[in-house]
Design an enzyme around this catalytic site. Structure first.
Site, PDB file in Angstrom:
ATOM      1  CD1 TRP A   1      32.950  -6.627  10.852  1.00 29.02           C
ATOM      2  CD2 TRP A   1      33.315  -7.468  13.248  1.00 29.02           C
ATOM      3  NE1 TRP A   1      31.554  -6.902  11.287  1.00 29.02           N
ATOM      4  CE2 TRP A   1      32.387  -6.800  12.563  1.00 29.02           C
ATOM      5  CE3 TRP A   1      33.771  -7.817  13.926  1.00 29.02           C
ATOM      6  CZ2 TRP A   1      30.967  -7.198  13.525  1.00 29.02           C
ATOM      7  CZ3 TRP A   1      32.762  -7.698  14.975  1.00 29.02           C
ATOM      8  CH2 TRP A   1      31.413  -7.899  15.163  1.00 29.02           C
ATOM      9  CG  ASP A   2      31.509  -9.753   7.541  1.00 24.99           C
ATOM     10  OD1 ASP A   2      31.855  -8.451   7.841  1.00 24.99           O
ATOM     11  OD2 ASP A   2      30.120  -9.559   6.410  1.00 24.99           O
TER      12      ASP A   2
ATOM     13  CD  GLU B   1      27.055  -1.827  10.201  1.00 25.27           C
ATOM     14  OE1 GLU B   1      26.404  -1.456   9.676  1.00 25.27           O
ATOM     15  OE2 GLU B   1      28.442  -1.967   9.961  1.00 25.27           O
TER      16      GLU B   1
ATOM     17  CE  LYS C   1      22.506  -2.282  10.012  1.00 27.94           C
ATOM     18  NZ  LYS C   1      24.005  -1.878   9.135  1.00 27.94           N
ATOM     19  CD  GLN C   2      26.000  -4.771  13.489  1.00 32.03           C
ATOM     20  OE1 GLN C   2      25.916  -3.742  12.978  1.00 32.03           O
ATOM     21  NE2 GLN C   2      27.318  -5.754  13.443  1.00 32.03           N
TER      22      GLN C   2
END
Ligand code: IFM
Length: 489
Positions: free
Chosen positions: A81-82, A209, A321-322
């Site tokens: 999906w980046d 994640e 994580k993000q």
């Protein structure tokens, strides 16, 4: 195919290829260059990143861009999906024809996404994979990967942004609409109504994640809401304006008009979790009731956490994580007040490790939006030279492509405050203390706009195309040639 390319190259000869390449790069920089005065290393970093993104991206609608570009074996060359959330935005506003090709790639793998949907027990629709090359799901681990149903909505978001910026109806009719409808079907099938809440989506993983398989991941729900309402809008628009094409698509995917009504209803009733006590958006239904990770007693060398703790240990804690909800605050920045963004940002900042390279650029953008310029600068500095200076210690496995495009976003959407919502184009530039001047360019609806910012002034210049209405801070301006305003504090 390889053979054909080689034969063509030999026929053209080295000198001609070199000349064409120089011309190609010149044209790219003319419409896309970013300048930063006051920090030569940053200037080098941003151009290096843009170059890598440009050269690593497939432009034939059969290939895409790997998470590591063309530089290393990390992630086995897979696409994520980046592309839709980090890389396509850079292309939409610098080289929209490449954005289109990347979206066509999704169309060309739609049949694989249909197969995947059937494997996941969805009778209709298409479910795009978390990591892939030829369209097949390549992940063997579902909790933090294939459970990320938001990929469907991310692709829809990229189609919407591409369409808004180009008004490319041919793309929408030929490819976009079918992707939108098939992917919308999955959310309608996945969700269900819960009394007192609305339309709920259970058992999915959001972008983060370190939190897996939850009910009502706020990011997924908000993105699905936008997806479902855009799919319904496009269906109605094509039906009204291009009815033959609408009937063709409808016949091909056996679309029932009632489905469109249900998409709208689900979008209107989508449940977005909100905590009245903290006045923040929880990442999902269970996030706030989990124990907060013991950051104080976690030694530096234990980061990234995923390399030192079992996933189950991580999943049982409040730790990200993000950027997850913070990404939603940027993508849908028009839907939240500044006070709300501040509360959400401050909460998630405390529990986010940024173990993913996709994270700091998003925190930088939102920090700019809420006026935390020094913080934004610190986050940005982690992105611009990530691979040149090997910040993550793993550049040997390949570049961090999403982060590279994210550093472009950090300047344009972050410090430049650029947002585009259909007819609304907004700029609200700020400048970090260490820079003397910066500039960037935006392509929108056949216009090329240059934004130049120094310590005192903002200059908007229409380099190509006819008059266009934009908003600079709170002022609506008709941009015909050039305007200059004082820089806001
Ligand atoms: O897609 C990303 C994910 O969000 C975080 N881990 C790395 C993947 C590939 O870049």
């Amino acid at each position: 195919m390889k053979d054909r390319v080689l034969k063509r190259a030999v026929k053209m000869g080295y000198e001609n290829i070199k000349k064409n390449q120089i011309e190609y790069m010149k044209r790219f920089w003319e419409s896309a260059d970013v300048e930063i005065e006051g920090d030569a290393k940053l200037q080098q970093g941003i151009r290096f990143n843009m170059f890598h993104i440009l050269q690593s991206t497939g432009k034939d609608s059969k290939t895409n861009i790997g998470a590591k570009g063309l530089t290393g074996e990390g992630y086995e060359g897979h696409y994520f999906w980046d592309t839709e959330m980090y890389i396509i935005p850079m292309f939409i506003y610098t080289k929209p024809e490449v954005a289109r090709k990347l979206l066509e790639y999704r169309y060309n793998t739609l049949d694989k996404a249909r197969e995947r949907a059937r494997q996941m027990s969805h009778e209709k629709g298409a479910l795009f994979p978390w990591r892939t090359i030829n369209g097949e799901e390549c992940s063997a681990y579902f909790p933090a990967s294939t459970a990320q149903y938001h990929i469907n909505a991310d692709i829809a978001y990229a189609i919407k942004k591409y369409y808004e910026a180009t008004l490319d109806e041919e793309f929408l009719i030929k490819y976009g609409a079918e992707i939108l409808f098939e992917t919308a079907r999955i959310f309608e099938d996945l969700g269900h109504y819960v009394e007192g809440k609305g339309f709920c989506i259970d058992g999915v993983t959001g972008p983060d994640e370190y939190t897996a398989i939850v009910n009502n991941n706020a990011y997924t729900n908000l993105m699905a809401k936008d997806h479902l309402s855009f799919a319904a809008y496009v269906a109605e628009y094509i039906k009204k304006n291009f009815n033959d094409e609408y009937q063709r698509i409808k016949g091909k995917i056996e679309l029932d008009e009632e489905e469109i009504v249900r998409w709208k209803k689900a979008a209107d009733n989508m449940y977005i979790p909100y905590d009245e006590k903290l006045k923040i958006h929880p990442q999902d239904d269970s996030f706030l009731s989990k124990k907060i990770w013991d950051f104080e007693n976690t030694p530096k060398e234990n980061y990234p956490l995923l390399l030192h703790y079992h996933p189950l240990v991580i999943y049982r804690h409040q730790v990200c994580k993000q950027a997850d909800w913070v990404l939603a605050l940027y993508l849908h920045s028009d839907k939240f007040t500044k006070e709300q963004k501040i509360r959400d940002f401050e909460y998630y900042e405390k529990v986010t490790t940024h173990d993913s390279s996709l994270s700091p650029c998003i925190f930088s953008i939102v920090a700019c939006d809420i006026g935390y310029i020094d913080k934004a600068y610190d986050y940005f500095m982690r992105t611009a030279r990530m691979d040149l200076d090997d910040h993550h210690g793993n550049t040997k496995d390949g570049i961090h492509a999403a982060n590279m495009a994210g550093s472009w976003l950090g300047i344009v959407a972050g410090f430049g405050g650029f947002r585009a919502f259909g007819d609304e184009i907004l700029f609200s530039p700020r400048i970090p203390q260490n820079w003397n001047r910066y500039s960037f360019k935006i392509n929108y609806r056949q216009r090329l706009i240059k934004v130049d910012v120094n310590k005192e002034k903002v200059t908007l210049q229409l380099i190509k195309g006819s008059l266009i209405k934009v908003k600079l801070y709170d002022e609506e301006v008709q941009l015909e040639d050039k305007i200059e305003r004082n820089l806001a504090n």
